[in-house]
Design an enzyme around this catalytic site. Structure first.
Site, PDB file in Angstrom:
ATOM      1  N   SER A 138      -5.211  34.210  45.316  1.00  0.00           N
ATOM      2  CA  SER A 138      -5.879  32.783  44.392  1.00  0.00           C
ATOM      3  C   SER A 138      -6.956  32.510  45.345  1.00  0.00           C
ATOM      4  O   SER A 138      -7.033  32.713  46.612  1.00  0.00           O
ATOM      5  CB  SER A 138      -4.837  31.836  44.303  1.00  0.00           C
ATOM      6  N   TYR A 151       1.932  26.020  46.919  1.00  0.00           N
ATOM      7  CA  TYR A 151       1.355  27.172  46.411  1.00  0.00           C
ATOM      8  C   TYR A 151       0.112  27.916  47.310  1.00  0.00           C
ATOM      9  O   TYR A 151       0.102  29.175  47.610  1.00  0.00           O
ATOM     10  CB  TYR A 151       0.829  26.572  45.223  1.00  0.00           C
TER      11      TYR A 151
HETATM   12  N1  LIG Z   1      -4.234  31.330  35.951  1.00  0.00           N
HETATM   13  C1  LIG Z   1      -4.726  30.844  37.104  1.00  0.00           C
HETATM   14  O1  LIG Z   1      -5.865  30.155  37.203  1.00  0.00           O
HETATM   15  C2  LIG Z   1      -4.499  31.560  38.292  1.00  0.00           C
HETATM   16  C3  LIG Z   1      -5.317  31.530  39.495  1.00  0.00           C
HETATM   17  C4  LIG Z   1      -5.323  32.243  40.721  1.00  0.00           C
HETATM   18  C5  LIG Z   1      -4.150  32.903  40.740  1.00  0.00           C
HETATM   19  N2  LIG Z   1      -3.061  33.001  39.663  1.00  0.00           N
HETATM   20  C6  LIG Z   1      -1.915  33.834  40.065  1.00  0.00           C
HETATM   21  O2  LIG Z   1      -1.967  34.874  39.117  1.00  0.00           O
HETATM   22  C7  LIG Z   1      -0.706  35.335  38.661  1.00  0.00           C
HETATM   23  C8  LIG Z   1      -0.509  35.582  37.364  1.00  0.00           C
HETATM   24  O3  LIG Z   1      -0.529  34.193  36.784  1.00  0.00           O
HETATM   25  P1  LIG Z   1      -0.979  34.018  35.336  1.00  0.00           P
HETATM   26  O4  LIG Z   1      -1.979  33.046  35.254  1.00  0.00           O
HETATM   27  O5  LIG Z   1      -0.948  35.168  34.476  1.00  0.00           O
HETATM   28  O6  LIG Z   1       0.429  33.154  34.656  1.00  0.00           O
HETATM   29  P2  LIG Z   1       1.385  33.282  33.552  1.00  0.00           P
HETATM   30  O7  LIG Z   1       2.591  32.266  33.781  1.00  0.00           O
HETATM   31  O8  LIG Z   1       0.623  33.400  32.478  1.00  0.00           O
HETATM   32  O9  LIG Z   1       2.183  34.477  33.836  1.00  0.00           O
HETATM   33  C9  LIG Z   1       3.037  34.727  34.911  1.00  0.00           C
HETATM   34  C10 LIG Z   1       4.324  35.791  34.616  1.00  0.00           C
HETATM   35  O10 LIG Z   1       4.927  35.999  35.633  1.00  0.00           O
HETATM   36  C11 LIG Z   1       6.252  35.904  35.335  1.00  0.00           C
HETATM   37  N3  LIG Z   1       7.372  35.518  36.578  1.00  0.00           N
HETATM   38  C12 LIG Z   1       7.139  34.180  36.918  1.00  0.00           C
HETATM   39  N4  LIG Z   1       8.167  34.305  37.999  1.00  0.00           N
HETATM   40  C13 LIG Z   1       8.802  35.579  37.860  1.00  0.00           C
HETATM   41  C14 LIG Z   1       9.837  35.960  38.793  1.00  0.00           C
HETATM   42  N5  LIG Z   1      10.419  35.191  39.788  1.00  0.00           N
HETATM   43  N6  LIG Z   1      10.103  37.341  38.585  1.00  0.00           N
HETATM   44  C15 LIG Z   1       9.579  37.891  37.403  1.00  0.00           C
HETATM   45  N7  LIG Z   1       8.587  37.656  36.704  1.00  0.00           N
HETATM   46  C16 LIG Z   1       8.159  36.243  37.186  1.00  0.00           C
HETATM   47  C17 LIG Z   1       6.335  34.722  34.086  1.00  0.00           C
HETATM   48  O11 LIG Z   1       7.386  35.028  33.272  1.00  0.00           O
HETATM   49  C18 LIG Z   1       4.930  35.101  33.507  1.00  0.00           C
HETATM   50  O12 LIG Z   1       5.025  36.288  32.255  1.00  0.00           O
HETATM   51  C19 LIG Z   1       0.073  34.389  39.548  1.00  0.00           C
HETATM   52  O13 LIG Z   1       0.563  35.006  40.877  1.00  0.00           O
HETATM   53  C20 LIG Z   1      -0.549  33.229  39.868  1.00  0.00           C
HETATM   54  O14 LIG Z   1      -0.295  32.480  41.025  1.00  0.00           O
HETATM   55  C21 LIG Z   1      -3.454  32.502  38.472  1.00  0.00           C
END
Ligand SMILES: NC(=O)c1ccc[n+]([C@@H]2O[C@H](COP(=O)([O-])OP(=O)(O)OC[C@H]3O[C@@H](n4cnc5c(N)ncnc54)[C@H](O)[C@@H]3O)[C@@H](O)[C@H]2O)c1
Length: 251
Positions: A138, A151
């Site tokens: 991130s 985080y």
């Molecule tokens: N959306 C943003 O702005 C953003 C920015 C930077 C980084 N991220 C990172 O990107 C990644 C994906 O995030 P996203 O935005 O797609 O979020 P999201 O919540 O849409 O999707 C995350 C998925 O991970 C699954 N998950 C969560 N904990 C879990 C676990 N312990 N075991 C198995 N599955 C699990 C959830 O059920 C969900 O389907 C994450 O690591 C997040 O920190 C997101």
């Protein structure tokens, strides 16, 4: 079909970036083992994708991590590509108002889960002496953010794990990178706007959009474009780096 014959494992595959990457990889010929703890949502997501195998697992539980890797090998005999992506946002609050449990919960998924996934998948890739891995970090891996310390700490850990895994994997022909997204419009981003101001999440969303030089949130598909490129042969000399995708927010 640049991923014909390739076997991929994607965690957090039921939604957001994980689903976007699974969609791209299956469309380009890969067999994708889709891992998520949200069983119902995962079944639905995988049902729409040819060559997808849903595996319900929690990435913060050691036996379940070893289990999803074993299932991938049992089904397909190898792992070529790994998108080590599952993560949670946790609770936003100043450190002085956080419980140790708040820190532990985020650390367990976002740092320990990423480490355990790397450990198990690298064992398989080392045997066949090839592979490409992308961890999801991130922009919180390269800067601080008040009220977001668990985080930020965990995402800095992902950048460190990426470097170490790239060095350990290189003699075996294994590349390891991380993506470092800024504000991307997924469930997670919407939850954060609601945590910042429960009375006006849309106002937070608008102000956040305006703070980005490109003037908007990114999309999961845009992150998938970068992750899939890093997983592809076109990135054959790219390893050990954490790649920002943030609309110039950190320029
Ligand atoms: N959306 C943003 O702005 C953003 C920015 C930077 C980084 N991220 C990172 O990107 C990644 C994906 O995030 P996203 O935005 O797609 O979020 P999201 O919540 O849409 O999707 C995350 C998925 O991970 C699954 N998950 C969560 N904990 C879990 C676990 N312990 N075991 C198995 N599955 C699990 C959830 O059920 C969900 O389907 C994450 O690591 C997040 O920190 C997101």
């Amino acid at each position: 079909m640049r991923f014909d014959g390739r076997v991929a494992v994607v965690t957090g595959a039921a939604a957001g970036f994980g689903l976007a990457v699974s969609t791209r990889l299956t469309a380009e010929g890969a067999k994708v083992v889709m891992v998520d703890r949200a069983a119902e949502q995962l079944e639905k997501a995988a049902a729409g994708l040819a060559g997808a195998l849903p595996v319900v697992a929690d990435v913060s539980v050691e036996s379940e991590v070893d289990g999803y890797v074993a299932k991938a090998v049992e089904a397909h005999g190898k792992i070529d590509l790994f998108f080590n992506n599952a993560g949670i946002e946790g609770r936003m609050a100043p450190m002085t108002e956080l419980a140790v449990e708040d820190f532990d919960r985020v650390w367990a998924v976002n740092a320990r889960g990423v480490f355990m996934g790397l450990r198990a998948v690298l064992k398989v890739m080392k045997q066949h002496k090839s592979g490409a891995i992308v961890n999801t970090a991130s922009m919180a891996a390269i800067r601080g953010a008040a009220t977001f310390s668990p985080y930020v700490a965990a995402k800095h850990a992902v950048a460190g794990l990426t470097r170490c895994a790239a060095l350990e994997g290189a003699p075996f022909g294994i590349r390891v990178n991380a993506v470092a997204p800024g504000h991307i419009d997924t469930r997670m981003a919407r939850d954060l706007t609601a945590q910042i101001n429960p009375d006006d999440p849309d106002g937070v969303f608008e102000r956040t959009s305006a703070s980005v030089p490109l003037g908007r949130y990114g999309t999961a598909e845009e992150v998938a474009n970068l992750a899939v490129w890093l997983l592809s042969e076109e990135a054959s000399y790219v390893s050990g780096a954490t790649h920002l995708i943030d609309g110039a927010l950190n320029a």
